[in-house]
Design an enzyme around this catalytic site. Sequence first.
Site, PDB file in Angstrom:
ATOM      1  N   GLU A 188      -3.917   1.694  -3.023  1.00  0.00           N
ATOM      2  CA  GLU A 188      -4.078   3.114  -2.682  1.00  0.00           C
ATOM      3  C   GLU A 188      -3.171   3.986  -3.548  1.00  0.00           C
ATOM      4  O   GLU A 188      -2.362   4.763  -3.062  1.00  0.00           O
ATOM      5  CB  GLU A 188      -3.837   3.359  -1.188  1.00  0.00           C
ATOM      6  CG  GLU A 188      -4.514   4.628  -0.701  1.00  0.00           C
ATOM      7  CD  GLU A 188      -4.520   4.794   0.810  1.00  0.00           C
ATOM      8  OE1 GLU A 188      -5.120   5.794   1.256  1.00  0.00           O
ATOM      9  OE2 GLU A 188      -3.953   3.960   1.534  1.00  0.00           O
ATOM     10  N   TYR A 199      -7.726  -4.119  -2.167  1.00  0.00           N
ATOM     11  CA  TYR A 199      -7.631  -3.028  -1.192  1.00  0.00           C
ATOM     12  C   TYR A 199      -8.975  -2.966  -0.471  1.00  0.00           C
ATOM     13  O   TYR A 199      -9.945  -2.413  -0.962  1.00  0.00           O
ATOM     14  CB  TYR A 199      -7.297  -1.712  -1.883  1.00  0.00           C
ATOM     15  CG  TYR A 199      -7.220  -0.514  -0.960  1.00  0.00           C
ATOM     16  CD1 TYR A 199      -6.766  -0.648   0.351  1.00  0.00           C
ATOM     17  CD2 TYR A 199      -7.604   0.746  -1.402  1.00  0.00           C
ATOM     18  CE1 TYR A 199      -6.691   0.453   1.194  1.00  0.00           C
ATOM     19  CE2 TYR A 199      -7.528   1.851  -0.573  1.00  0.00           C
ATOM     20  CZ  TYR A 199      -7.075   1.704   0.719  1.00  0.00           C
ATOM     21  OH  TYR A 199      -7.002   2.797   1.560  1.00  0.00           O
ATOM     22  N   ASP A 239       2.925   4.848   4.841  1.00  0.00           N
ATOM     23  CA  ASP A 239       2.640   4.443   6.222  1.00  0.00           C
ATOM     24  C   ASP A 239       2.536   2.924   6.331  1.00  0.00           C
ATOM     25  O   ASP A 239       2.483   2.374   7.430  1.00  0.00           O
ATOM     26  CB  ASP A 239       1.371   5.115   6.751  1.00  0.00           C
ATOM     27  CG  ASP A 239       0.159   4.956   5.846  1.00  0.00           C
ATOM     28  OD1 ASP A 239       0.322   4.529   4.677  1.00  0.00           O
ATOM     29  OD2 ASP A 239      -0.960   5.288   6.281  1.00  0.00           O
ATOM     30  N   HIS A 240       2.510   2.226   5.186  1.00  0.00           N
ATOM     31  CA  HIS A 240       2.623   0.777   5.128  1.00  0.00           C
ATOM     32  C   HIS A 240       4.021   0.419   4.641  1.00  0.00           C
ATOM     33  O   HIS A 240       4.689   1.228   3.985  1.00  0.00           O
ATOM     34  CB  HIS A 240       1.621   0.177   4.133  1.00  0.00           C
ATOM     35  CG  HIS A 240       0.188   0.344   4.515  1.00  0.00           C
ATOM     36  ND1 HIS A 240      -0.617  -0.722   4.880  1.00  0.00           N
ATOM     37  CD2 HIS A 240      -0.611   1.444   4.550  1.00  0.00           C
ATOM     38  CE1 HIS A 240      -1.839  -0.275   5.127  1.00  0.00           C
ATOM     39  NE2 HIS A 240      -1.862   1.032   4.937  1.00  0.00           N
ATOM     40  N   ASN A 258      -6.944  -4.489   5.714  1.00  0.00           N
ATOM     41  CA  ASN A 258      -7.529  -3.615   6.737  1.00  0.00           C
ATOM     42  C   ASN A 258      -8.101  -4.375   7.928  1.00  0.00           C
ATOM     43  O   ASN A 258      -9.154  -4.020   8.462  1.00  0.00           O
ATOM     44  CB  ASN A 258      -8.596  -2.711   6.109  1.00  0.00           C
ATOM     45  CG  ASN A 258      -8.052  -1.318   5.803  1.00  0.00           C
ATOM     46  OD1 ASN A 258      -7.318  -0.736   6.613  1.00  0.00           O
ATOM     47  ND2 ASN A 258      -8.404  -0.787   4.648  1.00  0.00           N
ATOM     48  N   ASN A 285       0.879  -1.176   0.000  1.00  0.00           N
ATOM     49  CA  ASN A 285       0.000   0.000   0.000  1.00  0.00           C
ATOM     50  C   ASN A 285       0.909   1.217   0.000  1.00  0.00           C
ATOM     51  O   ASN A 285       1.563   1.524   1.002  1.00  0.00           O
ATOM     52  CB  ASN A 285      -0.915   0.001   1.227  1.00  0.00           C
ATOM     53  CG  ASN A 285      -1.829   1.221   1.257  1.00  0.00           C
ATOM     54  OD1 ASN A 285      -1.433   2.331   0.916  1.00  0.00           O
ATOM     55  ND2 ASN A 285      -3.071   1.040   1.692  1.00  0.00           N
ATOM     56  N   ASP A 324      -3.801  -4.867   1.068  1.00  0.00           N
ATOM     57  CA  ASP A 324      -4.136  -4.229   2.337  1.00  0.00           C
ATOM     58  C   ASP A 324      -5.549  -4.673   2.687  1.00  0.00           C
ATOM     59  O   ASP A 324      -6.521  -4.182   2.120  1.00  0.00           O
ATOM     60  CB  ASP A 324      -4.050  -2.712   2.179  1.00  0.00           C
ATOM     61  CG  ASP A 324      -4.523  -1.956   3.416  1.00  0.00           C
ATOM     62  OD1 ASP A 324      -4.882  -2.606   4.420  1.00  0.00           O
ATOM     63  OD2 ASP A 324      -4.548  -0.710   3.377  1.00  0.00           O
TER      64      ASP A 324
END
Length: 261
Positions: free
Chosen positions: A35, A105, A241-242, A146, A7, A144
């Site tokens: 993303e 995603y 951030d991933h 989540n 991501n 990702d």
Amino acid sequence: MKFVSWNVNGIRACLKKGFLDYFNQMDADFFCIQETKCQEGQVELPLDGYYQFWNDAEKKGYSGMAIFTKHPPLSVNYGVGEKECESEGRIITLEYDLFYLVNVYTPNSQRDLARLDKRLQWEDELFVYLKQLDAEKPVIYCGDLNVAHQEIDLKNAKSNIGNSGFTIEEREKMTRLLSEGFTDTFRFLYPNKTDAYTWWSYMNKVRERNIGWRIDYFIVSNCIRDAIIDSQIHSAVLGSDHCPIVLTLNEELLKTKKISI
């Protein structure tokens, strides 16, 4: 055979933070990103030797994903017909002789869980889709997702119970998938490994202190799990951030079908 999933939290921003250096270093057979936050024509990626498949969100600057691969697929499919999220650029499936590669995603349930019901509907539709694919040939499912599946998969489990990404409902959907013919490749190899995360908040010093969540996965059909060589988390790679995750499979085992069911 090497697979990467990442991501990138905006491919244009990630390009300025070393994306191409990492991409070229990995020399992967398949490189899945989530993303992207842009349409395909808004960015130029000089990826010599790679076919590019994009699934952009209709809303600009939002969601989106892509797969870059050295291997031309037999077929390409975008989405699974899900009504709520089909315009958000959240699924690409590439078909090959030996497997399906599904890059996903997963929608976030949002901080106040306002989207939890839609998220659970998404999970149900995706589950049916993955089972249908698995009935035809093995599936390699990544992205990702989540959700932190177990308490070991996030730093502060007790204080996050019921929060987005760690609700009982979301975790149960993952449990169902893993009990119905699929394997979490990282936990298959490293069942007790702690402090192994793929996402960290941008809050001050959170990543430096490794206060994270493992919400990015490579999941495969049980029938090919004996082909797993390694499933890695490249937590030292910045740019998002991933961090990227990497799956290595034994191609000869896939070809000769010396696999356990």
